[in-house]
Design an enzyme around this catalytic site. Sequence first.
Site: not given
Lengths: 285, 94
Positions: A12, A59, A194, A241
């Site tokens: 996303h 976030h 990441h 995530e």
Amino acid sequence: MAELIWGLATSHVPSIGSAMDRGKTQDPYWKPLFDGYQPARDWMARHRPDIVLVVYNDHANGVDLDIIPTFAIGTAERYQVADEGFGRRPVPDVVGAPDLSLHLVQSLMDEGFDLTVFQQLDVDHGLTVPLSIFCPDPGDAWPCAVVPLLVNVIQYPQPTAARCYALGQAIGRAIAGFDSDVKIAIFGTGGMSHQLAGARAGFINPTFDHMFLDAIENDPQSLAALTREDYITQAGSEGIELIMWLVMRGAMQPTIQLVHSTYHVPASNTAAALALYDNRAPQGI
Amino acid sequence: MNKMFMSLRTAADRERFLADEQAYCTEFGLTPGQQTAVADRDWNAMLDLGGSIFYVYKLAMLDGRSMQYLGGVFTGMTEDEFVAALRSGGRING
């Protein structure tokens, strides 16, 4: 009764949404990623759900550090698109599905999942980018209603992968018991490997990512057994995530049919993947 | 400090911050070290002093800086070098 027809796992990354918003999907940097999406987009357009349940994390846009729900669900009739610090994305606000939300709250509570309830929530790129990946040109409205389901993955201690998988299994049972003739899809969002901050910024682990892409389909229990430290070590601090994909997978049948998958490095600072699964595969014995 | 960064979601507060950064930092109770880190745009120090990346990033966005720029700062590279490292497959041994 309601039917869970398919599941979509997807990164996303905000810049994926930005590339769409700014018409850059055919630029050399972005074209391989979006070309990789196309077969999934074509298939999803032919198998439209009435409601999508989007498992994502905020976030620091709809939720801040004052209150940190481990698992939360939206029950609103509408969700505004958040201003994340540079104005809101030029995409439609999100129409909710309060009947399904309330059914999930009750069913999951009865199964021991004490979800935080958002009766008002601004939704950020964690939710809107997957919607854009599903439906790139929504016009004035998204093609289906949405139930947001939030997982805390950015503030320690995050829930375990095993708990996410168990939550997904409870969601699968709850959907099967929803007395309404609707077709539902579920999105597991975030990932792949990441890390954004610190000396390890830019970390990518394609070996782990490919293992994960295979196991999420065929051996999700092995992924549920990994610790949060395993995820952070192997996939980077934001790669955790990926535990949200396990919520999606847990909600689906033991045997699922891969429709399409794609993997690409980089989407800004991340490895990005999409994997689409039909939940109506014949079940073995 | 994270709470201050969070406030930058609204256009009105972004303008107020830019009009007088020091007063804005004081209003949110930043420590002297945090105030210096913000004033100097010392991104590593902000992380060391408790900044969470999704919050710190809101200040970077206000400055027109990208996450790739920050990645370069964190790893001792220029933004172009960092982008090139990702385009060549990422920092696999990072």
